[in-house]
Design a protein around this motif. Sequence first.
Motif, PDB file in Angstrom:
ATOM      1  N   ARG A  33      -9.166  11.956   6.618  1.00 21.25           N
ATOM      2  CA  ARG A  33      -8.068  11.427   7.437  1.00 21.25           C
ATOM      3  C   ARG A  33      -8.185  11.920   8.883  1.00 21.25           C
ATOM      4  O   ARG A  33      -8.034  11.142   9.840  1.00 21.25           O
TER       5      ARG A  33
ATOM      6  N   GLU B 134      -8.518   9.036   1.647  1.00 21.14           N
ATOM      7  CA  GLU B 134      -7.324   9.744   2.117  1.00 21.14           C
ATOM      8  C   GLU B 134      -6.279   9.929   1.021  1.00 21.14           C
ATOM      9  O   GLU B 134      -5.352  10.736   1.162  1.00 21.14           O
TER      10      GLU B 134
ATOM     11  N   SER C 101      -9.497   4.745   3.852  1.00 20.92           N
ATOM     12  CA  SER C 101      -8.113   4.588   3.384  1.00 20.92           C
ATOM     13  C   SER C 101      -7.982   5.001   1.922  1.00 20.92           C
ATOM     14  O   SER C 101      -6.909   5.429   1.488  1.00 20.92           O
TER      15      SER C 101
ATOM     16  N   ARG D 186     -10.530   3.439  11.056  1.00 22.71           N
ATOM     17  CA  ARG D 186      -9.995   3.373   9.689  1.00 22.71           C
ATOM     18  C   ARG D 186     -10.720   2.270   8.930  1.00 22.71           C
ATOM     19  O   ARG D 186     -10.730   1.128   9.363  1.00 22.71           O
TER      20      ARG D 186
ATOM     21  N   ASN E  99       0.810  -1.223   0.000  1.00 16.70           N
ATOM     22  CA  ASN E  99       0.000   0.000   0.000  1.00 16.70           C
ATOM     23  C   ASN E  99       0.840   1.268   0.000  1.00 16.70           C
ATOM     24  O   ASN E  99       0.460   2.292  -0.576  1.00 16.70           O
TER      25      ASN E  99
END
Length: 783
Positions: free
Chosen positions: A346, A363, A360, A355, A164
Amino acid sequence: MYISSNRLKRYIRNSDRIDFISMWNKFTIHSAEIDGIEIKGNDINKVVVAKVKTVEDHPGSDRLHLVTVDAGTGEDLSIVCGAPNLSVGMYVPCALIGGSLKGLPKVERIKLRGVYSNGVLASEKELGISDNHTGIMELDKSYQIGEDIKKYIPIDDIVVEIDNKSLTNRPDMWGHYGIAREVAAITGSELLPLDIYDEIEELKSLNVKVEDTVNCNRYSCIEIGNIKAREASIEMKVFLYYCGMRSVSLLVDLTNYLMLELGTPMHAFDSNKISSIIVKNTGDNELDFTTLDNIKRTIPKNTLMIYNESEPIAIAGIMGGLNSEVEDDTNSIILESANFDATSVRKSATALGLRTEASSRYEKSLDPNLTVLAIKRFIYLLKAHDNDIVINSRIEDVYPNVLNKSVVTLTKEMLKKYIDAPLDDDQVKSILNSLSFEVEVNDNEYIVTAPTYRSTKDITNAADIIEEIARIYGYDNLEPKPLKLDLVAPISDQKYELEYSIKKYIATNTKLSEVHTYLWYQNDVLNKYKIDKSNNLKIANKSDNSILRDDLSLSLFEICLENSKYTNEYGIFEIGSCIKGEDEERVLSILDVCSNQNVSEHYQNLKQLIYNLIKTLRNKEVEFVPAKTSKSYLQEDYTLYILLDNEVIGYISIIDKKLSRDCNKKAEIINVELYQEKLLTIDKESIKYIEPSKYPITNIDYTIILNKEELYGNLEQILNKYEHKYLFNYRLIDTYMDDVKKITIRFNIGSYDKTLTGDEITSFQNDLINYIKENGYNIVDKK
């Protein structure tokens, strides 16, 4: 993030020509780092479609059943099974003798409670396509009996895990379609367009209002009704499982599927529970809200929320609410496809400690132009499952922050300078076109237009375009060449070199700690100690602490006030700027905090430090002379100027007790300052080499008595005038204070021609003693 190669093949023309094992090595070089590759389905063999013909209780067990199945083998198979959901006529996966399942390397004919079992009926978990092990998997009755299960269920797959972190600046690659675009560009293949439903009419308008146009970039939604299907296809379920998600229901699965495909999160509200949609910020208010996971949470201030009139129904970009969730009997939904500000999501997710897969992605600064495409793609897939759905509204689309394509000019000269690859205009254009960039070729430049999904934060300048060209062309295809440049000696920055030398000397020879302070005073410190700096230069438009400092030591004293809460003895230093008038001056300031019992020792140590420092930097000796100070917070009795070549380059003193006692009641603070600009004007004296004598050197120590208030410098001046043919040099050894000051000096004597005799040494001693006494000093009797 997990990527299914089966899904990628759907997006690329002639994908069967691509080796999806070796290709991922290229992907790591060209696009993003691969953490791992897993071959799915290798452990599933000789599993066929079978029809249950009979189900009877096992005579020797209350839990087991005797099952007869038709597996297309020519004769019925008798199998012992303990699953509770078996029924006659049910189609099931059957592992034949010699086959294998997940967790069962080889299926064998075995006896269970006295009855032989000639195969294994498998659950979804045993096929490796879900975690469900509550019963035998029920197959669609359209499947052909005896056919390999893999013909109907995409068990075989190559699943890769992508790091990621390597995708942080590539929001377009947080979905399978974006990954497929990269694979197509790397392999020179064609990316196929997505199938979408584009026959949406201008029906009723949904009541949607976006109040927070700063944190909501775009909000699109549509109402869909008459939804009867409840379960996603087996193909979609397997895809979700391989990508780390579980199947919930058709509507939830479709929103998750779109998120994994396009990278843009979606959310479905039960339309029967929604009358209007308002996107707004909670402002200065906190509120309690129960999310889809049935947890009651306190929503912090300044959180973007979705409201049904005045009732909150979702935390924007993070998670929906329990009060609007899609339930088993839901047949009409409002489908949300939105784009929210990355920073806002975020901060809210961090504040909530929540989260999610959605947050994710938000963001990463997603492309707001994907929202409508995602809705059309969702409807297409939903109609494939349930063709009788009804579109009840138009696509409601509020787009306050329009994102345009980035346009970048890249000169051909710059491209050649950076990568110097044999690329002509057609090759450059082909590479960029493969990434969906538009290219206008001119004589000396390329005008490149990036798609919006690369314009959120990724493509901003010419260097970004060069990177795209270089990585697709292949870094391994670039020829390493030495840099061609003129070797020019850098311009020496004497001020920087001096400051660096001072810092290095202090760091390696003392225990002082370097600090960094602000360029302005703290008003409360100035007011407390009644130090007037009102005439100093001030920072405009700064109401508090706006006075620029002209005294670095006061800034260090602010540090002492804080640090003395934790320790009693320490030393700090800084080389910083002081503003005097309109001029900026650089100053070295040292503050040494010690107990009052050790102040004399620390004072002498700092004098020695300055002496050695200047000796190292300039090969000259400094003098310390009494001085009168203009600084009200210094004790004048202990203030000495530091002289070099008769120029004042700084001072050493002790801070007044009314300040030092605020650090520690028993503390003293010794202060040293050196003025860098003055030190810069003094040249370094060259080191002169003196040949040492090859004959023995004799050391003679004498302790000379001075008045208590007399400075050592006076004695030093007299000793410097003394000359004798046998005297090489002398140096200070020790200082002792009682009623008088006692200074121990070591004299080194010898000859370049011979070894001195006892009479010659005695003669020197007598001459030196007489000289010292003639100048008004006494010597301690060694007896």
